[in-house]
Design a protein around this motif. Structure first.
Motif, mmCIF file in Angstrom:
data_model
loop_
_atom_site.group_PDB
_atom_site.id
_atom_site.type_symbol
_atom_site.label_atom_id
_atom_site.label_comp_id
_atom_site.label_asym_id
_atom_site.label_seq_id
_atom_site.Cartn_x
_atom_site.Cartn_y
_atom_site.Cartn_z
ATOM 1 N N GLY A 71 0.826 -1.196 0.000
ATOM 2 C CA GLY A 71 0.000 0.000 0.000
ATOM 3 C C GLY A 71 0.858 1.243 0.000
ATOM 4 O O GLY A 71 2.066 1.181 0.243
ATOM 5 N N VAL A 72 0.225 2.376 -0.270
ATOM 6 C CA VAL A 72 0.914 3.665 -0.282
ATOM 7 C C VAL A 72 0.040 4.696 0.425
ATOM 8 O O VAL A 72 -1.161 4.780 0.164
ATOM 9 C CB VAL A 72 1.207 4.146 -1.726
ATOM 10 C CG1 VAL A 72 1.687 5.602 -1.734
ATOM 11 C CG2 VAL A 72 2.244 3.246 -2.384
ATOM 12 N N VAL A 73 0.658 5.450 1.322
ATOM 13 C CA VAL A 73 0.030 6.636 1.916
ATOM 14 C C VAL A 73 0.886 7.822 1.487
ATOM 15 O O VAL A 73 2.096 7.818 1.706
ATOM 16 C CB VAL A 73 -0.027 6.546 3.457
ATOM 17 C CG1 VAL A 73 -0.623 7.822 4.036
ATOM 18 C CG2 VAL A 73 -0.826 5.320 3.889
ATOM 19 N N ILE A 74 0.279 8.811 0.885
ATOM 20 C CA ILE A 74 1.071 9.898 0.311
ATOM 21 C C ILE A 74 0.459 11.264 0.598
ATOM 22 O O ILE A 74 -0.764 11.440 0.543
ATOM 23 C CB ILE A 74 1.243 9.713 -1.219
ATOM 24 C CG1 ILE A 74 2.117 10.823 -1.818
ATOM 25 C CG2 ILE A 74 -0.105 9.604 -1.928
ATOM 26 C CD1 ILE A 74 2.540 10.572 -3.257
ATOM 27 N N THR A 75 1.320 12.214 0.947
ATOM 28 C CA THR A 75 0.954 13.624 0.975
ATOM 29 C C THR A 75 1.584 14.252 -0.258
ATOM 30 O O THR A 75 2.778 14.573 -0.262
ATOM 31 C CB THR A 75 1.466 14.320 2.245
ATOM 32 O OG1 THR A 75 0.866 13.712 3.392
ATOM 33 C CG2 THR A 75 1.104 15.802 2.224
ATOM 34 N N PRO A 76 0.835 14.399 -1.342
ATOM 35 C CA PRO A 76 1.415 14.938 -2.578
ATOM 36 C C PRO A 76 1.664 16.432 -2.441
ATOM 37 O O PRO A 76 0.898 17.143 -1.792
ATOM 38 C CB PRO A 76 0.329 14.648 -3.616
ATOM 39 C CG PRO A 76 -0.938 14.608 -2.826
ATOM 40 C CD PRO A 76 -0.603 14.087 -1.479
ATOM 41 N N PHE A 77 2.734 16.880 -3.046
ATOM 42 C CA PHE A 77 3.024 18.313 -3.012
ATOM 43 C C PHE A 77 2.935 18.934 -4.394
ATOM 44 O O PHE A 77 2.362 20.003 -4.576
ATOM 45 C CB PHE A 77 4.409 18.572 -2.413
ATOM 46 C CG PHE A 77 4.578 19.971 -1.883
ATOM 47 C CD1 PHE A 77 4.194 20.287 -0.598
ATOM 48 C CD2 PHE A 77 5.101 20.983 -2.678
ATOM 49 C CE1 PHE A 77 4.320 21.584 -0.095
ATOM 50 C CE2 PHE A 77 5.232 22.277 -2.205
ATOM 51 C CZ PHE A 77 4.848 22.584 -0.902
#
Length: 330
Positions: free
Chosen positions: A121-127
């Motif tokens: 899985g991936v948890v991301i805070t995109p910038f």
């Protein structure tokens, strides 16, 4: 050679079903304290451990979850990582923290790496990513959770509910007879624009003030940008008497520049941060801020991943309530 201890062995010794053992390990359903104690005692006696290698062979995926963030030096993301790791431990998952330095190419490279390594899985805070950049994860069937202030396409989202907290912050600032409000915002090319700026701007008229473009400066989410932005605002012919910041890192940079310039906070200018990072209560004056609890974000992201692992297909949004924290900088 000693045989591999299985979940069925644990269930037999504890006198419960294998499903109950699974619930104790994953935390996905409540288990009575006495039952949990029996299962944990059996696990300890038998030396049971989740066989992540076998699961990887069975599912074609690793036991790793990528947490992709723009600045791991920001305590908000450090706390998010710690909470996510703690929440996923019961599933036999491990968190790999990836720092992008808010660089689009690094963000894209890390997405490609997650696909190549078959991350669980991936948890991301995109910038600086675009929603379409996540298509590669969707195509690979990798569950993805986005932590952001705005929707990010058809994926699971953890997002702040900050309207009430921002209104309270404005109420506190204007009650201190501050009317000339400014903001040190993020860069123009950040993902989704700058919703914290837009929220502040939309609410300001309710308190007899506004946020004109001349009193908005932009920069990266860094202390250096906070210091430069504060100096720029204070050089205006009519400088502000209250400055909101896109996050606490920026606010600390602004506070340092205020000391350097001989400007008193809050005597000459009020200062408000965002996130309530661990250092916000340690600086002097202690920083008034809008608390966006990283622990709650981490728990929500872990729960969304768990639901995806169990087969949920429809995207889901979880709103995490932000809180106004009044301290000494207003």
């Amino acid at each position: 050679m000693r045989e591999q201890v299985t979940m069925a062995d644990v269930a037999r010794v504890a006198g419960v079903s294998t499903a109950t053992v699974s619930y104790v390990l994953s935390g996905k359903r409540p288990v009575a304290p006495a039952t949990r104690a029996a299962v944990e005692a059996a696990i300890a006696d038998l030396g049971f451990a989740v066989n992540t290698a076998a699961r990887s062979l069975r599912t074609g995926r690793s036991s790793l979850v990528a947490l992709i963030v723009p600045d791991i030096a920001n305590p908000f993301f450090a706390q998010l990582a710690a909470t996510l790791q703690e929440e996923l431990r019961g599933l036999g998952m491990h968190v790999v923290v990836c720092n992008t330095r808010a660089d689009r190419e690094e963000e894209r490279a890390l997405l490609a790496e997650a696909v190549q390594q078959r991350f669980a899985g991936v948890v991301i805070t995109p910038f600086r990513l675009l929603p379409k950049d996540l298509d590669t994860l969707s195509t690979a069937g990798i569950p993805t959770v986005v932590s952001a202030d705005v929707p990010f396409g058809p994926v699971d989202l953890v997002t702040p509910d900050a309207r009430a907290a921002t209104r309270q912050a404005l109420e506190g600032v204007t009650a201190a007879r501050r009317r000339r409000i400014a903001m040190i915002a993020g860069p123009r090319d950040a993902t989704g624009g700058d919703p914290r700026l837009e929220l502040l701007r939309s609410l300001a008229p309710q308190f007899g003030t506004s946020l004109p473009g001349a009193l908005v400066v932009r920069g990266e989410h860094t202390r250096e940008a906070g210091a430069a932005g504060f100096a720029e605002l204070m050089s205006r012919r009519y400088p502000p008497d209250a400055v909101f910041c896109a996050n606490d890192v920026i606010a600390v940079g602004a506070l340092g520049k205020a000391h350097e310039l001989g400007i008193d906070v809050p005597g000459d200018v009020a200062l408000v941060g965002h996130d309530d990072a661990s250092f916000a209560s340690l600086v002097r004056p202690r920083l008034t801020t809008i608390r966006y609890p990283a622990e709650d974000v981490g728990r929500a992201a872990a729960e969304l991943l768990r639901e995806r692992f169990e087969g949920r297909r429809v995207p889901k949004t979880v709103r995490v309530r932000a809180e106004f924290v009044a301290r000494a900088s207003v």
